[in-house]
Design an enzyme around this catalytic site. Sequence first.
Site, short mmCIF file in Angstrom:
data_model
loop_
_atom_site.label_atom_id
_atom_site.label_comp_id
_atom_site.label_asym_id
_atom_site.label_seq_id
_atom_site.Cartn_x
_atom_site.Cartn_y
_atom_site.Cartn_z
N MET A 13 -3.29 6.41 3.49
CA MET A 13 -3.80 5.47 4.51
C MET A 13 -3.50 5.97 5.92
O MET A 13 -4.37 5.94 6.80
CB MET A 13 -3.21 4.06 4.31
CG MET A 13 -3.74 3.31 3.11
SD MET A 13 -5.52 2.94 3.21
CE MET A 13 -5.54 1.61 4.42
N ASN A 32 5.68 12.56 9.88
CA ASN A 32 5.96 12.06 8.54
C ASN A 32 7.39 12.43 8.19
O ASN A 32 7.94 13.39 8.73
CB ASN A 32 4.99 12.70 7.53
CG ASN A 32 5.07 12.03 6.18
OD1 ASN A 32 4.71 10.87 6.03
ND2 ASN A 32 5.58 12.75 5.19
N ARG A 33 8.01 11.65 7.30
CA ARG A 33 9.40 11.90 6.93
C ARG A 33 9.58 13.33 6.43
O ARG A 33 10.49 14.03 6.86
CB ARG A 33 9.83 10.89 5.86
CG ARG A 33 11.31 10.66 5.75
CD ARG A 33 11.57 9.28 5.15
NE ARG A 33 10.70 9.08 3.99
CZ ARG A 33 11.11 9.16 2.71
NH1 ARG A 33 12.37 9.41 2.44
NH2 ARG A 33 10.27 8.97 1.72
N SER A 34 8.67 13.75 5.56
CA SER A 34 8.74 15.16 5.17
C SER A 34 7.64 15.90 5.95
O SER A 34 6.49 15.47 5.96
CB SER A 34 8.55 15.32 3.67
OG SER A 34 7.20 15.08 3.34
N LYS A 75 5.25 2.10 3.44
CA LYS A 75 5.34 1.00 2.49
C LYS A 75 5.91 -0.24 3.15
O LYS A 75 6.85 -0.14 3.95
CB LYS A 75 6.28 1.41 1.36
CG LYS A 75 5.60 1.75 0.07
CD LYS A 75 6.67 1.91 -1.00
CE LYS A 75 6.12 1.37 -2.28
NZ LYS A 75 5.96 2.21 -3.34
N SER A 128 -7.78 -3.34 6.38
CA SER A 128 -8.39 -3.39 5.05
C SER A 128 -9.52 -2.39 4.91
O SER A 128 -10.21 -2.08 5.88
CB SER A 128 -8.94 -4.79 4.76
OG SER A 128 -9.58 -4.78 3.49
N LYS A 182 -4.50 -11.02 7.05
CA LYS A 182 -4.70 -9.95 6.05
C LYS A 182 -4.23 -10.41 4.67
O LYS A 182 -4.86 -10.10 3.65
CB LYS A 182 -3.95 -8.67 6.48
CG LYS A 182 -4.00 -7.55 5.41
CD LYS A 182 -5.41 -7.05 5.21
CE LYS A 182 -5.75 -6.32 3.94
NZ LYS A 182 -4.85 -5.54 3.21
N HIS A 185 -6.85 -12.61 3.33
CA HIS A 185 -7.95 -11.71 2.93
C HIS A 185 -7.69 -11.20 1.51
O HIS A 185 -8.57 -11.20 0.65
CB HIS A 185 -8.07 -10.54 3.92
CG HIS A 185 -8.88 -9.37 3.39
ND1 HIS A 185 -8.36 -8.47 2.47
CD2 HIS A 185 -10.14 -8.98 3.63
CE1 HIS A 185 -9.30 -7.58 2.17
NE2 HIS A 185 -10.39 -7.86 2.86
N ASN A 186 -6.48 -10.76 1.26
CA ASN A 186 -6.15 -10.23 -0.06
C ASN A 186 -6.19 -11.31 -1.13
O ASN A 186 -6.61 -11.06 -2.25
CB ASN A 186 -4.78 -9.54 -0.05
CG ASN A 186 -4.86 -8.14 0.54
OD1 ASN A 186 -5.72 -7.85 1.35
ND2 ASN A 186 -3.95 -7.28 0.13
N GLU A 189 -9.60 -11.73 -1.91
CA GLU A 189 -9.96 -10.54 -2.71
C GLU A 189 -9.62 -10.77 -4.20
O GLU A 189 -10.43 -10.48 -5.08
CB GLU A 189 -9.20 -9.35 -2.14
CG GLU A 189 -9.28 -8.04 -2.91
CD GLU A 189 -8.38 -6.96 -2.28
OE1 GLU A 189 -8.52 -6.69 -1.07
OE2 GLU A 189 -7.53 -6.41 -2.99
N TYR A 190 -8.44 -11.33 -4.45
CA TYR A 190 -8.04 -11.63 -5.84
C TYR A 190 -9.04 -12.60 -6.47
O TYR A 190 -9.45 -12.44 -7.62
CB TYR A 190 -6.65 -12.27 -5.89
CG TYR A 190 -5.46 -11.35 -5.80
CD1 TYR A 190 -5.43 -10.28 -4.93
CD2 TYR A 190 -4.33 -11.58 -6.59
CE1 TYR A 190 -4.30 -9.46 -4.85
CE2 TYR A 190 -3.21 -10.77 -6.52
CZ TYR A 190 -3.20 -9.71 -5.64
OH TYR A 190 -2.08 -8.92 -5.55
N ARG A 446 4.76 -43.45 -9.16
CA ARG A 446 5.91 -43.03 -8.35
C ARG A 446 6.69 -44.24 -7.85
O ARG A 446 7.91 -44.25 -7.80
CB ARG A 446 5.45 -42.17 -7.17
CG ARG A 446 4.90 -40.80 -7.58
CD ARG A 446 4.41 -39.99 -6.38
NE ARG A 446 5.50 -39.59 -5.50
CZ ARG A 446 5.68 -40.03 -4.27
NH1 ARG A 446 4.84 -40.91 -3.75
NH2 ARG A 446 6.70 -39.61 -3.56
#
Length: 476
Positions: A13, A32-34, A75, A128, A182, A185-186, A189-190, A446
Site C-alpha cells: 500500500m 522503510n524499516r528495512s 500496520k 480505500s 473508513k 466504509h469497511n 463493504e462486509y 421491564r
Amino acid sequence: ARAQIGVTGLAVMGRNLARNFARHGYTVAVHNRSYAKTESLVADHGTDGDFVPSESTADFVASIARPRKIVIMVKAGGPTDAVIDELIPHLEEGDVVIDGGNAHFPDTIRRERKLADLGLHFVGMGVSGGEEGALNGPSIMPGGPKESYATLGPILEDISAKVDGVPCCTWVGPDGAGHFVKMVHNGIEYADMQLIAEAYDLLRHGLDADAAEIGKIFEEWNAGDLESFLIEITADVLQHVDAETGKAFVDVVLDQAEQKGTGRWTVQNALDLGVPITGIAEATFARALSGSVPQREAGRAALASDAGTWDVTDRDAFVEDVRLALYASKVVAYSQGFDQIAAASAESGWGIDRGAMARIWRGGCIIRAKFLNRITEAYERDADLPLLIADPYFADIVGKGLQAWRRVVSQAALNGVPTPAFSSSLAYYDGVRAERLPAALIQAQRDFFGAHTYRRVDKDGTFHTEWSGDRTEHDA
Ligand code: 6PG
C-alpha cells in the site's frame, strides 16, 4: 530538503501510494524499516518520478521541505505508534503526520491529542481501494485539523480517484472522523459482500446452476442499477477456473471467511451508539459462523434438514427476484451505515456531510458503485435526511421490489438456505415502517419485573404500575 511529501512504510500500500504521488509530479521522500524495500522501490519504479530514498529516519525527515507532510503506511496498532514515536524527535512545529492505515478511530483521537501537545498536526486518513487503488487513485478520507487540509488537501485530491472530474477525497471532519468513516466504509463493504454471497448461494440452490453460469448472471447485473466494483469482481471470480483441479475456483476455496477487524469495530461502535446496523452485524456474524468449525461439525451431524430439491419453475423471474432483493437489502445496509455516521458525527461534533461521503465513495474504493450517485442526490435533496431508504427515490425503488424481496426471503427459509443479511434487512424495513412495534410489550415486561417504568401514548410523563400489589399506576 526538496521532497514535497514523505512516505514511510513501503509494503504494497505504501509503495503504491508513493508511486502515485511520484507519478503526479511530486518529489517523494521514501523510507522503510528495512532499507532493502526502499532500494527496490527506487530500482523497480524509479521511472515513475522523483524519489528521495533515505535509510535513517533522521535523513528521511530532513529530506522533506517544511512544514513536512509525512504519510505513515504501516500496520494499524502498535507498529503505527512505534513509527510515530520514532518520527517525533526529528519533527518541528507545524509538521503534519498522516496515518493512512486502517487505524481504529479512538487510537487516532489519542494520537492527535498527543501530537497536538507537541505542536504537530496529526491526520488520520482512511484510504480505500486496495493495491490497485493506491497506485491509480484511491478514495481518500482524511480527518484531523482542518487547517492541515489547506496544504495537504490539494495533493491528496490530485492523487485520488476522480468521477466526472470530481476528486474522491474531501476533508471528513476533525480528529478521528476520517478513520471513523473508513471504518463504516469497511462495515458496508462486509454487508455488500455478504449480500452478494447470499445472492450467489440462492441462485446456486434455486437454479441448480454452476459457478460460471452464476458469474454470467452477475455480469448482466453489472450492466444495470447494481453496477459496482464488487459485483464486477464477483462475476470474474465465479468464472475463474482453478488451474490445478479444473474445477470452479470458488468450489476449491475453504468456506471460512476471515477478517482483520474493521467490520467488528463497526458493529461494536454501533452497539455503543444504539444504531441498528443489522446488515453489517449479520455480515460480520456470518463470517464468524463460517469460521465456527466445531459448531458447524456438530450442526452438520445432528441437525435435521427437511429441505427437498428447490424447484424453481420460472428461472428468469427468480433471477430478477433475487436481483431486486439484493438491491433492496443493499439500500438498507447503506442506509444503516449512513445512520451510524450521522449518530457518531452528532455525538463527537464532527459535522460530517453524508452527501460528501457518498460522493467520495463513488470511485476508487471497494464499495464504489453507480448507485452512490443516487445517495449523493438524496442528501442534496435533504442534508438532514433521517432515513436514507425514506428518500423518495429509494422508497420508490425498494417499494417496487418489495414483493420480490418477500418471495426470495420466504423461499430461502422454506428451502433451508441461510440468508442472514437478506432477511434481517427485510425485517429492518418492516420494523422501521411499522405503525406500532411490540416494544410496548417489552416496556411493560421491564416495568413488571424491575420497576423500570414506561411512558404512555396518551399523556406525558413516566409511570410505574404496582404489579405485585393493587396494580395501580403512578408517576415515577
Ligand atoms: C479497502 C478495504 C481494505 C480492507 C480489506 C480487508 O477499503 O481498501 O476495506 O481496507 O482492509 O478489504 O478487510 P478484512 O480483512 O477485514 O476483510
